[in-house]
Design an enzyme around this catalytic site. Structure first.
Site, PDB file in Angstrom:
ATOM      1  N   LYS A 483      25.106  30.972  36.502  1.00  0.00           N
ATOM      2  CA  LYS A 483      25.634  32.253  36.985  1.00  0.00           C
ATOM      3  C   LYS A 483      27.158  32.253  36.927  1.00  0.00           C
ATOM      4  CE  LYS A 483      25.411  30.610  41.776  1.00  0.00           C
ATOM      5  NZ  LYS A 483      24.875  30.858  43.121  1.00  0.00           N
ATOM      6  N   TYR A 709      61.324  34.341  40.420  1.00  0.00           N
ATOM      7  CA  TYR A 709      61.415  35.552  41.229  1.00  0.00           C
ATOM      8  C   TYR A 709      61.757  35.228  42.688  1.00  0.00           C
ATOM      9  CZ  TYR A 709      59.221  38.383  37.550  1.00  0.00           C
ATOM     10  OH  TYR A 709      58.937  39.049  36.382  1.00  0.00           O
TER      11      TYR A 709
END
Length: 815
Positions: A483, A709
């Protein structure tokens, strides 16, 4: 090997049914990877865990007409049978006879590490001195060694074979089959030590190989090895090598500083340049020099051979290609053995169409016509749609290849022809010698060209599955959970590999996942763990098997079955609630459930539940309560149904911690990816996933300047900063920036600095010597490990893997 069936029967005291004059030159033991049926027999090997006889039909379907088996199966007509008492002992007896009548010089290599590397290096150095045969891949076990020995033919003068053991009393059997004139013992480490009481017992077992050797060459840095070999084999010619100066062969100078190293060999000195200075590589180099000297190779030629050594690439890689192709890249080396290995790997995929790119085989001392006749026979049996031949030599024999074929002088000419970029919906095998640089074709054909890649080692998955199977009864089935795109690794690719290796069931979360697998040719039973109401018609249309966890779901699904006109009992899987409190039928609902099920045209294929805390020792009491509840409720439901479905409750950690509750099937998920909360079990598993990128740029940032940043990181001294092309869009969470997490460069951890960007992040490489742009960076694998990376992220390994972006290129390798 070149025997008739009658010869083999006489040698091994076997019985023949059929044509006793049938010629046998090869023995195949795995029906899935038979690459040639000409003069090939299939041996059905029976072990305590499995019976090869159930694959006889598959071998016959592939065209095999000689079967070696412990039992005769008369339903297969026009087959020659060699009936043996014990399949493994038969193989060993035949190999012993063949080896002892071959009259060739032999080298036997054993040890914990370095066997395969040294075998390949020795082969590279000696093939043009003596016609040489070697073990394919890492064939060194009770079955692998005999198969290797059976490759010997009359033209060979030298044989180089690996010998591996993992348990006590195995080496004596192997030495009885194969007794090398030169015995080579590599490093003794922790590999396989788990099955021995001590290092001393492991050493005693390994050195049994040298019982009849004339010369023993061994790593003498281990004082226990040195003592035991000298005590036991003092009458033989002994040569020790290592870093310590008590050895006859050692490095004379400081290996960490000089461009060249100097090997002291008794009273001689041999100098040569080295590019890698790690201990394992240097130790292997000492062993190599020692063997070459013992074989009489002159110093000047030894240096020449070492300088010409090529990296030993022991892997194939499969990559998603353009136009829905799969590209298998094996552009690392080319000889007959590696071609056979590549063709075996090709057979693990079920795409109906396939093409081959094949170059000249370089550096083989043999008649070209005979060589390419053998190559073309192998290739023709694969029924390629197209074959592209590169090189002057192989192009001369293009008429031998039955498929539509094209010839080219070099790789560039093939690229310019644009033939490859027109191929659609195929599997394309790239197989060539290094000099032709056909890895350029991989760059041309691959779908994603991002420098950041996720490598998935398929052999490691198989190893981990087999380890978990070793804890189980032979009859216990296994469901693999694929899955969430196989935990982020690629649903189809992993499922295809597992199907090839006879997994019993696959488990997906949603119907769409199952449909995708069916559309791509996966035929194994697939259980859908969370079938949504709108998807029931699709479940039936694609032969998927739903989990049923409530009366609402049962009634709605049965309505869909009736509307579909399905006229057989539809297979379903009943989920019981045992304490997870997520989904499932409770104990007080079982009477109503059994009555409802017995009134419907359905078959309960399995009854199962899920353990919430099987990985937590502190929750053992709760887990045992869950197991008790499951036993009680599932037994009651079976009694009411009147038949016995499969039962299963164990997940990966349940397999290792609660093995006695394995019932009829277990479910494996993260365990097959090499992760276990049990530290002792973890040592037995192999790492499957490697997340890698490269250094884009290295900059010197002055004292007090900021990086990234928001200026979250500022240097307190002149600092070397590397930028790498991976960020939060690739699945790296921002929370591990600014010195929370690390990545690995040259096996050293480097801290992440500043804020992680969408597509990039920066790392501090001040403390890493010789770092340069283009170097490989490990986000996780060994250093840091997947578990360590998950700890940086304050999460679990499942979330890390499923968070890796689809834009990250997946590469599937077999090493």
């Amino acid at each position: 090997m070149n025997f008739t069936a009658e010869d083999i029967a006489e040698i091994t005291n076997a019985k023949i049914i059929g044509d006793k004059n049938t010629l046998i030159r090869n023995i195949a033991f795995d029906s899935r990877i038979i690459y040639s049926t000409k003069n090939t027999a299939f041996i059905a090997i029976n072990t305590s865990k499995n019976s090869g006889e159930k694959f006889i039909e598959s071998a016959v379907d592939r065209g095999i007409n000689v079967i070696i088996s412990e039992h005769h199966h008369p339903q297969f007509e026009d087959i020659t049978w060699i009936i043996v008492e014990n399949s493994v002992e038969f193989l060993q007896k035949l190999a012993k006879f063949h080896f002892e009548n071959a009259h060739l010089k032999s080298i036997g290599i054993t040890g914990s590490n370095g066997k395969t590397i040294l075998k390949e290096w020795l082969y590279q150095c000696l093939w043009n001195e003596f016609p040489t045969v070697k073990s394919p891949k890492s064939f060194n076990s009770q079955i692998g060694l005999p198969l290797s020995l059976l490759q010997i033919n009359n033209s060979h003068h030298l044989g180089i074979f690996e010998v591996g053991i993992s348990k006590p009393n195995e080496m004596e059997k192997l030495e009885n089959i194969f007794h090398p004139q030169i015995g080579l013992l590599t490093h003794i480490g922790t590999a396989h030590l788990a099955n021995f009481q001590s290092e001393e017992e492991l050493i005693d077992e390994k050195i049994k190989l040298f019982k009849h050797s004339e010369t023993i060459i061994y790593n003498g840095d281990n004082s226990l090895v040195d003592k035991k070999i000298k005590d036991l084999y003092s009458s033989k010619k002994l040569i020790s090598y290592g870093f310590k100066e008590h050895n006859q062969v050692y490095f004379k100078n400081n290996i960490s500083k000089n461009e060249e190293v100097t090997v002291h060999y008794f009273d001689e000195e041999i100098s040569f340049p080295v590019h890698q200075r790690d201990e394992a590589t240097l130790t292997n180099a000492l062993a190599l020099v020692t063997v070459l000297k013992d074989l009489g190779i002159e110093n000047e030629k030894i240096v020449e051979k070492i300088n010409a050594l090529k990296a030993v690439e022991m892997r194939l890689e499969a990559i998603e290609g353009i136009k829905n192709n799969i590209v298998i890249n094996d552009s690392f080396n080319l000889d007959l053995d590696s071609l056979k290995t590549a063709l075996q790997f090709l057979n693990e995929y079920n795409k109906p169409k396939k093409s081959l790119v094949l170059t000249d085989i370089v550096g083989v001392n043999s008649n070209s016509k005979e060589l390419y006749e053998e190559v073309s026979e192998l290739v023709n049996e694969q029924k390629f749609d197209s074959v592209f031949l590169i090189g002057d030599e192989i192009s001369k024999f293009s008429e031998l290849f039955k498929a539509k074929n094209f010839t080219f002088i070099n790789t560039q000419e093939l690229i310019e022809s644009k033939y490859l970029t027109e191929i659609e919906n195929q599997i394309i095998l790239l197989k060539g010698a290094r000099k032709f640089e056909i890895e350029r074709l991989k760059d041309l054909l691959e779908l994603r060209k991002h420098d950041t890649v996720l490598e998935i080692n398929l052999n490691a998955i198989l190893h981990n599955i087999n380890y978990h199977k070793s804890l189980l009864k032979p009859s216990t089935k296994m469901m693999a959970m694929v899955k969430a795109n196989s935990y982020g690794l690629g649903s189809y690719e992993i499922s295809e590999f597992l199907q090839h290796h006879h997994i019993d069931y696959l488990g997906v979360a949603f119907v769409d996942e199952g449909v995708e697998l069916r559309k791509k040719g996966i035929t194994v039973p697939i259980v859908v763990m969370n079938p949504e109401q709108h998807s029931y018609e699709t479940v039936i249309a694609y032969n998927l098997e739903p989990e049923i966890y409530s009366f609402r779901v049962l009634e709605l699904f049965y309505e869909a079955v009736q509307k579909s006109g399905y006229d057989k009992k539809y297979p379903i899987h009943i989920k019981l609630e045992t304490g997870m409190h997520r989904l499932g039928f409770k104990g007080n609902e079982l009477d109503q459930l059994s009555e409802t099920l017995n009134s419907m045209n359905v078959k309960v294929q399995s009854i199962f539940s899920h353990l919430s805390s099987s990985d937590l020792p502190d929750e053992k009491e709760f887990t045992l309560h869950q197991l008790e509840t499951f036993e009680k409720n599932s037994s009651y439901l079976i009694e009411k149904l009147g038949y016995t479905p499969i039962r299963h409750i164990l997940n990966s950690s349940g397999i290792t911690n609660y093995t006695n509750h394995q019932y009829d099937m277990v479910r494996i998920g993260i365990g097959m990816l090499g992760e276990s909360p049990n530290s002792e079990i973890q040592k037995q598993l192999r790492s499957v996933v490697s997340f890698k990128t490269v250094i884009s740029q290295i900059s010197t940032v002055e004292n007090g300047e900021s990086v990234g940043y928001s200026r979250r990181f500022k240097t307190d001294h002149q600092t070397k900063i590397a930028t790498i092309p991976v960020g939060y869009a690739d699945g790296i969470p921002r929370l591990i920036g600014n010195q929370v997490g690390n990545v690995g460069i040259h096996k050293t951890l480097a801290p992440i600095v500043g804020s992680i960007c969408m597509d990039m992040m920066m790392i501090n490489v001040d403390h890493i010597p010789n770092v340069k742009e283009g170097d490989t960076v490990t986000v996780f694998n060994a250093k840091p490990s997947l578990k360590e990376f998950a700890d940086y992220c304050k999460t679990i390994t499942y979330e890390v893997l499923t968070s890796i972006s689809p834009r990250v290129k997946r590469i599937y390798i077999k090493d």
